[in-house]
Write a protein that holds these residues in place. Structure first.
Motif, PDB file in Angstrom:
ATOM      1  N   GLY A   1       0.928  -1.029   0.072  1.00  0.00           N
ATOM      2  CA  GLY A   1       0.265  -0.004   0.121  1.00  0.00           C
ATOM      3  C   GLY A   1       0.872   1.005   0.084  1.00  0.00           C
ATOM      4  N   LEU A   2       1.670   1.291   0.472  1.00  0.00           N
ATOM      5  CA  LEU A   2       3.157   2.282   0.143  1.00  0.00           C
ATOM      6  C   LEU A   2       3.243   2.169  -1.103  1.00  0.00           C
ATOM      7  CD1 LEU A   2       5.003   4.182   2.327  1.00  0.00           C
ATOM      8  CD2 LEU A   2       6.609   3.148   2.377  1.00  0.00           C
ATOM      9  N   SER A   3       3.540   4.109  -1.926  1.00  0.00           N
ATOM     10  CA  SER A   3       4.085   4.023  -3.213  1.00  0.00           C
ATOM     11  C   SER A   3       4.842   3.696  -3.377  1.00  0.00           C
ATOM     12  CB  SER A   3       4.069   5.704  -3.137  1.00  0.00           C
ATOM     13  OG  SER A   3       2.197   6.317  -2.777  1.00  0.00           O
TER      14      SER A   3
ATOM     15  N   ALA B   1       5.488   3.552   8.438  1.00  0.00           N
ATOM     16  CA  ALA B   1       4.168   2.966   7.792  1.00  0.00           C
ATOM     17  C   ALA B   1       3.411   2.404   8.061  1.00  0.00           C
ATOM     18  CB  ALA B   1       4.747   3.243   6.312  1.00  0.00           C
ATOM     19  N   ILE B   2       2.599   1.899   8.470  1.00  0.00           N
ATOM     20  CA  ILE B   2       1.652   0.365   9.040  1.00  0.00           C
ATOM     21  C   ILE B   2       0.682   0.717   7.790  1.00  0.00           C
ATOM     22  CG2 ILE B   2      -0.222   1.663  10.758  1.00  0.00           C
ATOM     23  CD1 ILE B   2       0.485  -0.163  12.535  1.00  0.00           C
ATOM     24  N   ASN B   3       0.693  -0.887   7.703  1.00  0.00           N
ATOM     25  CA  ASN B   3      -1.136  -1.094   7.297  1.00  0.00           C
ATOM     26  C   ASN B   3      -1.445  -2.425   7.624  1.00  0.00           C
ATOM     27  OD1 ASN B   3       0.035  -3.625   6.147  1.00  0.00           O
ATOM     28  ND2 ASN B   3       0.601  -3.650   4.211  1.00  0.00           N
TER      29      ASN B   3
ATOM     30  N   SER C   1       0.285   7.994   4.656  1.00  0.00           N
ATOM     31  CA  SER C   1      -1.452   8.410   4.095  1.00  0.00           C
ATOM     32  C   SER C   1      -2.155   7.612   3.495  1.00  0.00           C
ATOM     33  CB  SER C   1      -1.134  10.076   3.360  1.00  0.00           C
ATOM     34  OG  SER C   1      -0.179   9.093   2.062  1.00  0.00           O
ATOM     35  N   PRO C   2      -3.296   7.866   4.167  1.00  0.00           N
ATOM     36  CA  PRO C   2      -4.719   5.775   4.065  1.00  0.00           C
ATOM     37  C   PRO C   2      -3.915   6.062   2.196  1.00  0.00           C
ATOM     38  CG  PRO C   2      -5.757   8.093   4.656  1.00  0.00           C
ATOM     39  CD  PRO C   2      -4.245   8.695   4.841  1.00  0.00           C
TER      40      PRO C   2
END
Length: 434
Positions: free
Chosen positions: A335-337, A391-393, A421-422
């Motif tokens: 999910g991180l760019s 960062a976390i998901n 960021s979401p």
């Protein structure tokens, strides 16, 4: 949340690097005999005499590939610990989805189900734009000539450019030889930054030669060394860009390997320390790296496992963002760019709860719940470092696993990024994420 990430940033990263180096270099060689003894009980039973061998279930694999995994030729006497390690090495070849080693009188019998070992390489990861997607296609033979050697080639679109890898490698589980791997590569990567209009294309063409030391039976400690060289060329620059040059470097790596590979329920752990001293000719820059990796499988039931993957790494940089670490959905935090965070230092952990159900013989469906979290310090286009970011998901996915195929499955993951960021991401692949 801030307190948790402060602990990750301030403690985990630096302590893992320093403690990992100390343990892998000084402590593990000293405690190796104690750990091996503890794993197998206080007293090993009387060695067993083996005069004959028998293997069932081979299709393309040569019998010699199996028997060369033994610590010494047959006939001879072998301890229970050696036979258990022999079975582990057969499993870790990843060529079989069923392995049973038995002793019948003085005969050592091995029963296996061999996999189909010519496998495609295929993955796709959506990005925040079409330019930032990642797609890979290729083909690999995991059992070249029946010897457990790999021959593979892949083409990928990654980091906003085309990439090509070709490699030939021997497996590392034979106890009396140095295993060798030769790799050639061409990478063309688009470099960009979160807060600058500067950009350029970084092209690299080079080769690697890797030597893996004989994997002795008496200890899980092993080591490898890689010699690497490449030509780096910068093109299509907008704004100030680094200079061109040649890189030469070494990469010694130490492993403490107690990991037992399995299609559905891996177990045990593997700890590694990698140091990569190097030099960039042209601008006369030092290019050093250090990396600690930890992988563990904790079986909870016959088809259920909790998996942990942790990485802490850093580069020594004189202001050139071409020498950096990359963190994103492809590797690190789903999910991180991608292709955006080029870092001086980073640490991340992937946690997965996996549970599988059998669909048919040699077919399984596996459900996964996961969370990835980490911290990183990225570069500006001028090579200065920004402050730490976190960062976390959370997410989940499914895997369709045909256990008769070597290192091949169908993976679909959905990740919801919570920080920085979401963002949401659907990711596909034909291997596990780690």
């Amino acid at each position: 949340m801030r307190l948790a990430f402060f602990v990750v940033r301030s403690s985990f990263f630096y302590l893992v690097l320093s403690v990992g180096f100390f343990c892998a270099t000084f402590v593990l060689p000293l405690v190796s005999p104690l750990m091996v003894s503890a794993d197998n009980g206080a007293v090993d039973p009387e060695p067993i005499f083996i005069g004959e061998t028998q293997v069932n279930g081979l299709i393309n694999t040569k019998e010699a590939t199996i028997w060369k995994l033994l610590p010494r030729p047959v006939p001879g006497r072998f301890t229970q610990a050696e036979l258990a390690e022999f079975e582990r090495r057969i499993r870790n070849l990843s060529l079989f989805d069923h392995v049973v080693v038995t002793i019948q009188a003085s005969r050592l019998a091995v029963d296996v189900h061999e996999k189909f070992t010519l496998s495609p390489i295929l993955s796709f990861t959506s990005g925040t734009s079409v330019k930032d997607l990642n797609a890979t296609g290729g083909l690999v033979e995991y059992n070249l000539g029946g010897t457990g050697a790999q021959l593979g080639a892949q083409f990928s679109y990654s980091q906003r450019g085309p990439n090509v890898d070709v490699w030939l490698s021997q497996h590392a589980f034979q106890p009396d030889r140095f295993a060798k791997e030769l790799k050639g590569f061409y990478y063309s990567n688009g470099i960009r930054f979160a807060d600058s209009a500067a950009s350029w294309t970084r092209n690299r063409i080079g080769t690697e030669l890797e030597l893996k030391a004989p994997y002795a039976y008496g200890s899980p400690l092993r080591y490898e060394i890689v010699v690497e060289g490449y030509r780096e060329l910068v093109e299509d620059q907008k704004g100030t860009a680094p200079t061109n040059g040649y890189y030469v470097g070494l990469a010694p790596e130490i492993f403490w390997d107690k990991y037992h590979w399995h299609d559905l329920v891996p177990k045990g752990y593997r700890l590694s320390l990698e140091l990569r001293p190097g030099y960039f000719l042209g601008s006369n820059e030092q290019r050093h790296e250090a990396r600690v990796r930890y992988l563990q499988g904790l079986p909870l039931a016959p088809t259920t496992v909790f998996m942990i993957n942790g990485v802490a790494e850093a580069v020594n940089n004189s202001g050139n963002p071409n020498h950096s670490l990359l963190l994103g959905s492809i590797t690190g935090i789903r999910g991180l760019s991608d292709n955006l965070y080029r870092n001086r230092a980073q640490a991340y952990t992937n946690l997965e709860f996996r549970h599988a159900i059998s669909l048919a013989p040699r077919w399984a469906l596996q459900g996964v719940v996961f969370s990835d979290f980490g911290t990183f310090q990225s570069f500006t286009d001028e090579g200065r470092t920004r402050g730490w970011q976190n960062a976390i998901n959370v997410g989940g996915g499914v895997r369709l696993i045909p256990t008769f195929l070597a290192n091949t499955l169908l993976r679909v993951d959905f990740a919801q990024l919570l920080a920085p960021s979401p963002n949401s991401l659907v990711q596909f692949g034909i291997t596990q994420y780690f």
